[in-house]
Write a protein that holds these residues in place. Structure first.
Motif, PDB file in Angstrom:
ATOM      1  N   LYS A 108       0.825  -1.213   0.000  1.00 13.00           N
ATOM      2  CA  LYS A 108       0.000   0.000   0.000  1.00 13.00           C
ATOM      3  C   LYS A 108       0.856   1.260   0.000  1.00 13.00           C
ATOM      4  N   ILE A 109       1.977   1.231   0.726  1.00 16.05           N
ATOM      5  CA  ILE A 109       2.876   2.390   0.736  1.00 16.05           C
ATOM      6  C   ILE A 109       3.460   2.612  -0.661  1.00 16.05           C
ATOM      7  N   ASN A 110       3.910   1.529  -1.277  1.00 18.40           N
ATOM      8  CA  ASN A 110       4.478   1.643  -2.621  1.00 18.40           C
ATOM      9  C   ASN A 110       3.417   2.033  -3.647  1.00 18.40           C
ATOM     10  N   LEU A 111       2.181   1.601  -3.426  1.00 16.12           N
ATOM     11  CA  LEU A 111       1.108   1.970  -4.343  1.00 16.12           C
ATOM     12  C   LEU A 111       0.810   3.462  -4.269  1.00 16.12           C
ATOM     13  N   ILE A 112       0.954   4.050  -3.084  1.00 13.94           N
ATOM     14  CA  ILE A 112       0.774   5.504  -2.951  1.00 13.94           C
ATOM     15  C   ILE A 112       1.836   6.238  -3.762  1.00 13.94           C
ATOM     16  N   SER A 113       3.089   5.794  -3.640  1.00 17.49           N
ATOM     17  CA  SER A 113       4.165   6.426  -4.413  1.00 17.49           C
ATOM     18  C   SER A 113       3.940   6.263  -5.909  1.00 17.49           C
ATOM     19  N   GLN A 114       3.501   5.090  -6.328  1.00 18.93           N
ATOM     20  CA  GLN A 114       3.228   4.859  -7.738  1.00 18.93           C
ATOM     21  C   GLN A 114       2.123   5.790  -8.238  1.00 18.93           C
ATOM     22  N   SER A 115       1.076   5.957  -7.440  1.00 28.60           N
ATOM     23  CA  SER A 115      -0.030   6.841  -7.837  1.00 28.60           C
ATOM     24  C   SER A 115       0.420   8.289  -7.932  1.00 28.60           C
ATOM     25  N   LYS A 116       1.351   8.696  -7.045  1.00 27.69           N
ATOM     26  CA  LYS A 116       1.881  10.057  -7.115  1.00 27.69           C
ATOM     27  C   LYS A 116       2.608  10.294  -8.432  1.00 27.69           C
ATOM     28  N   TYR A 117       3.448   9.350  -8.833  1.00 25.47           N
ATOM     29  CA  TYR A 117       4.187   9.508 -10.077  1.00 25.47           C
ATOM     30  C   TYR A 117       3.255   9.478 -11.283  1.00 25.47           C
ATOM     31  N   GLU A 118       2.239   8.650 -11.225  1.00 27.65           N
ATOM     32  CA  GLU A 118       1.276   8.613 -12.333  1.00 27.65           C
ATOM     33  C   GLU A 118       0.517   9.931 -12.437  1.00 27.65           C
ATOM     34  N   LEU A 119       0.202  10.525 -11.293  1.00 23.92           N
ATOM     35  CA  LEU A 119      -0.469  11.830 -11.313  1.00 23.92           C
ATOM     36  C   LEU A 119       0.440  12.896 -11.917  1.00 23.92           C
ATOM     37  N   GLU A 120       1.721  12.897 -11.524  1.00 28.47           N
ATOM     38  CA  GLU A 120       2.646  13.878 -12.081  1.00 28.47           C
ATOM     39  C   GLU A 120       2.817  13.672 -13.580  1.00 28.47           C
ATOM     40  N   ALA A 121       2.817  12.410 -14.022  1.00 31.90           N
ATOM     41  CA  ALA A 121       2.923  12.136 -15.458  1.00 31.90           C
ATOM     42  C   ALA A 121       1.708  12.686 -16.194  1.00 31.90           C
ATOM     43  N   ASP A 122       0.522  12.528 -15.622  1.00 23.18           N
ATOM     44  CA  ASP A 122      -0.684  13.055 -16.260  1.00 23.18           C
ATOM     45  C   ASP A 122      -0.699  14.583 -16.249  1.00 23.18           C
ATOM     46  N   LYS A 123      -0.168  15.184 -15.183  1.00 19.08           N
ATOM     47  CA  LYS A 123      -0.057  16.643 -15.162  1.00 19.08           C
ATOM     48  C   LYS A 123       0.872  17.123 -16.275  1.00 19.08           C
ATOM     49  N   SER A 124       1.987  16.427 -16.450  1.00 16.50           N
ATOM     50  CA  SER A 124       2.918  16.787 -17.524  1.00 16.50           C
ATOM     51  C   SER A 124       2.273  16.580 -18.889  1.00 16.50           C
ATOM     52  N   ASN A 125       1.448  15.552 -19.011  1.00 17.87           N
ATOM     53  CA  ASN A 125       0.765  15.315 -20.281  1.00 17.87           C
ATOM     54  C   ASN A 125      -0.229  16.439 -20.578  1.00 17.87           C
ATOM     55  N   THR A 126      -0.904  16.927 -19.534  1.00 19.06           N
ATOM     56  CA  THR A 126      -1.802  18.069 -19.728  1.00 19.06           C
ATOM     57  C   THR A 126      -1.032  19.298 -20.166  1.00 19.06           C
ATOM     58  N   GLN A 127       0.122  19.526 -19.524  1.00 18.15           N
ATOM     59  CA  GLN A 127       0.948  20.676 -19.903  1.00 18.15           C
ATOM     60  C   GLN A 127       1.479  20.519 -21.321  1.00 18.15           C
ATOM     61  N   LYS A 128       1.813  19.289 -21.704  1.00 20.46           N
ATOM     62  CA  LYS A 128       2.276  19.034 -23.078  1.00 20.46           C
ATOM     63  C   LYS A 128       1.179  19.384 -24.082  1.00 20.46           C
ATOM     64  N   SER A 129      -0.046  18.971 -23.786  1.00 22.08           N
ATOM     65  CA  SER A 129      -1.155  19.286 -24.683  1.00 22.08           C
ATOM     66  C   SER A 129      -1.344  20.796 -24.808  1.00 22.08           C
ATOM     67  N   LYS A 130      -1.204  21.495 -23.692  1.00 22.00           N
ATOM     68  CA  LYS A 130      -1.347  22.954 -23.731  1.00 22.00           C
ATOM     69  C   LYS A 130      -0.222  23.594 -24.534  1.00 22.00           C
ATOM     70  N   ASN A 131       1.022  23.148 -24.300  1.00 24.79           N
ATOM     71  CA  ASN A 131       2.153  23.725 -25.023  1.00 24.79           C
ATOM     72  C   ASN A 131       2.043  23.482 -26.525  1.00 24.79           C
ATOM     73  N   ASP A 132       1.671  22.259 -26.884  1.00 27.12           N
ATOM     74  CA  ASP A 132       1.527  21.948 -28.306  1.00 27.12           C
ATOM     75  C   ASP A 132       0.440  22.803 -28.946  1.00 27.12           C
ATOM     76  N   LEU A 133      -0.651  23.010 -28.207  1.00 27.63           N
ATOM     77  CA  LEU A 133      -1.738  23.816 -28.754  1.00 27.63           C
ATOM     78  C   LEU A 133      -1.308  25.274 -28.903  1.00 27.63           C
ATOM     79  N   VAL A 134      -0.615  25.798 -27.891  1.00 30.27           N
ATOM     80  CA  VAL A 134      -0.148  27.192 -27.964  1.00 30.27           C
ATOM     81  C   VAL A 134       0.790  27.372 -29.152  1.00 30.27           C
ATOM     82  N   LEU A 135       1.705  26.419 -29.345  1.00 36.93           N
ATOM     83  CA  LEU A 135       2.625  26.512 -30.478  1.00 36.93           C
ATOM     84  C   LEU A 135       1.870  26.453 -31.799  1.00 36.93           C
ATOM     85  N   ALA A 136       0.848  25.610 -31.873  1.00 35.91           N
ATOM     86  CA  ALA A 136       0.047  25.520 -33.096  1.00 35.91           C
ATOM     87  C   ALA A 136      -0.710  26.820 -33.347  1.00 35.91           C
TER      88      ALA A 136
END
Length: 482
Positions: free
Chosen positions: A120-148
């Motif tokens: 359960k402790i390791n699953l919390i850490s895994q979920s944190k990294y997955e959340l940060e990855a999704d946040k970065s993916n959202t920022q990537k979508s925004k950056n790509d759109l702004v550049l377009a």
């Protein structure tokens, strides 16, 4: 006609075309005028891909909250209502009865996992990294759109300048045709010279049509990026970008090292790799024993349960045996008893029970499922590490290409400026010679064609350099603006 007069006429025509364009814009003032900042804000607000990325981010955030809450004990309640008919066992008194019995029992259970291989402790850490990855993916979508949006906005501005230049060239071509017509009427020019001028006007008109079509297409692309109805016209505000920077000293290695810190694609790969590393630890937890603690409370009620109210002799006796030697009968008095149903509250109090238990589960052999899950997790981790390196290599390539493109655009703009000035001087000189009869119409038309091409090349080179500079800002993490 001298050179100075021709030059003044050229600038006069240019001023008239610009004035016409300004009047057209004034007449269209009722249309909405959108700045680059407004265009990016509208696109970010309406883009469906960004909304999908934000929803994925929200799901990951919810998964993280759930993984944290999983550390807390569970608490559940249950209740059963039973109806028994005929001969049956009363579930509360455990006695045979031959009547209809209605019974109910309620329970309250709580349990907590004391040890589970730190899953359960390791699953919390895994979920944190997955959340940060999704946040970065959202920022990537925004950056790509702004550049377009910036790219398309520049295309609109570029197409507008093309249209203005095409109209200027059309005005010059018509002026030359009018001059050739007058010379032809008095017999100073041939039909071939007049036809050449007419062909030049037709070419200029075609350039205007192509420029207008390209401008309409650029507006359509910009409207689609903003998720805006293309049938509703709008205008764009031209920012002040007259001063185009030259001789920019960007180092590809410096841009790459800066991009590594904030480029969303790299962040996505890094957080994904860390999430898969924690997934390996979660899978390894299946090899460890599992220790749990459980507790419960319960009680019940049955309408078949009775309690004694009174008991007294009824004056009769019942034989129960004989004396061994004398044969005398042994009797016992009979009693009259009175029963009544046990009250609900009394049963609830008397049937109240508590329980507490520890559970230990030791994995010995489970068809190698734990080992297989660890192996799969390690393979996913290796794949994530390869994906991260691919992302780094790809970023390095595109950054080096972007720096090279910027330098090439700078050289191209410088060459285009020289070529345009030379073509303009050559056109004025040939026009002056043509006026005095020292050059023919073919030379004049070719000179004007060269001037038109040089001006178009200059406009395109100018906006290409601006775009290349904005791409470098994009990789540096700087806000894209003018």
């Amino acid at each position: 006609m001298n050179f100075k007069l021709i030059k003044n006429k050229f600038f006069l025509i240019s001023a008239l075309v610009c004035t016409y364009a300004a009047v057209s814009v004034t007449q269209a003032s009722a249309q909405e005028k959108i700045t680059l900042r407004q265009a990016t804000e509208i696109a970010l607000q309406n883009n469906l891909q960004i909304k999908q990325a934000q929803l994925s981010e929200a799901l990951s955030d919810e998964n993280l909250k759930q993984s944290k809450i999983a550390l807390y004990p569970t608490l559940n309640a249950s209740n059963n209502l039973n109806f028994n008919y005929g001969r049956s066992i009363d579930p509360l008194t455990n006695q045979f009865v031959n009547q209809s019995v209605t019974s109910t029992n309620g329970n309250l259970f709580s349990g907590i996992t004391l040890f589970q291989g730190f899953q359960k402790i390791n699953l919390i850490s895994q979920s944190k990294y997955e959340l940060e990855a999704d946040k970065s993916n959202t920022q990537k979508s925004k950056n790509d759109l702004v550049l377009a949006v910036v790219t398309t906005y520049l295309q609109v501005l570029n197409s507008q300048d093309f249209l203005v230049a095409a109209n200027q060239q059309l005005a010059i071509s018509r002026q030359q045709l009018d001059r050739e017509q007058k010379f032809f009427d008095v017999g100073n020019k041939t039909l071939a010279d007049l036809s050449q001028s007419k062909a030049q006007v037709a070419t200029a008109e075609l350039n205007v049509t192509n420029a207008q079509n390209q401008l309409d297409l650029s507006f359509l692309n910009l409207a689609q990026l903003m998720e805006r109805d293309p049938s509703v016209p709008f205008e764009v505000e031209k920012p002040v970008i007259d001063d185009v920077p030259l001789n920019s000293a960007y180092s590809a290695s410096e841009v790459y090292n800066t991009a590594l810190k904030n480029y969303p694609d790299i962040k996505i790969a890094e957080y994904s790799r860390m999430a898969f590393a924690k997934a390996v630890d979660v899978a390894k937890g299946n090899f460890y024993p599992r220790l749990t603690l459980q507790g419960g409370l319960g009680t019940g009620f049955s309408n078949g349960r009775q309690q004694l109210v009174s008991r007294s002799p009824d004056g009769t006796n019942s034989p129960i045996g004989f004396v061994e030697n004398t044969g005398q009968v042994v009797v016992t008095p009979n009693f009259a008893t009175t029963f009544e149903k046990t009250p609900f509250r009394t049963q609830i109090d008397e049937n109240f029970n508590q329980s507490i238990s520890f559970g230990l589960s030791i994995p010995i052999f489970n068809n190698f499922t734990a080992r297989s899950s660890v192996r799969r997790a390690k393979i996913n981790l290796q794949n994530a590490e390869v994906s991260e390196q691919i992302a780094r290599n790809s970023l390095n390539k595109v950054v080096n290409q972007a720096v090279y493109d910027l330098r090439a655009a700078e050289r191209r703009l410088y060459s285009a400026q020289v070529a345009f000035q030379s073509s303009k001087d050559a056109f004025y000189a040939i026009d002056q010679r043509y006026t005095v009869g020292l050059a023919n119409s073919l030379d004049l038309n070719q000179s004007q064609t060269n001037l038109n091409k040089a001006e178009f090349d200059l406009i395109q080179a100018r906006y290409d350099l601006i775009f290349r500079a904005k791409v470098i800002d994009f990789y540096l993490g700087n806000p894209i603006s003018f």
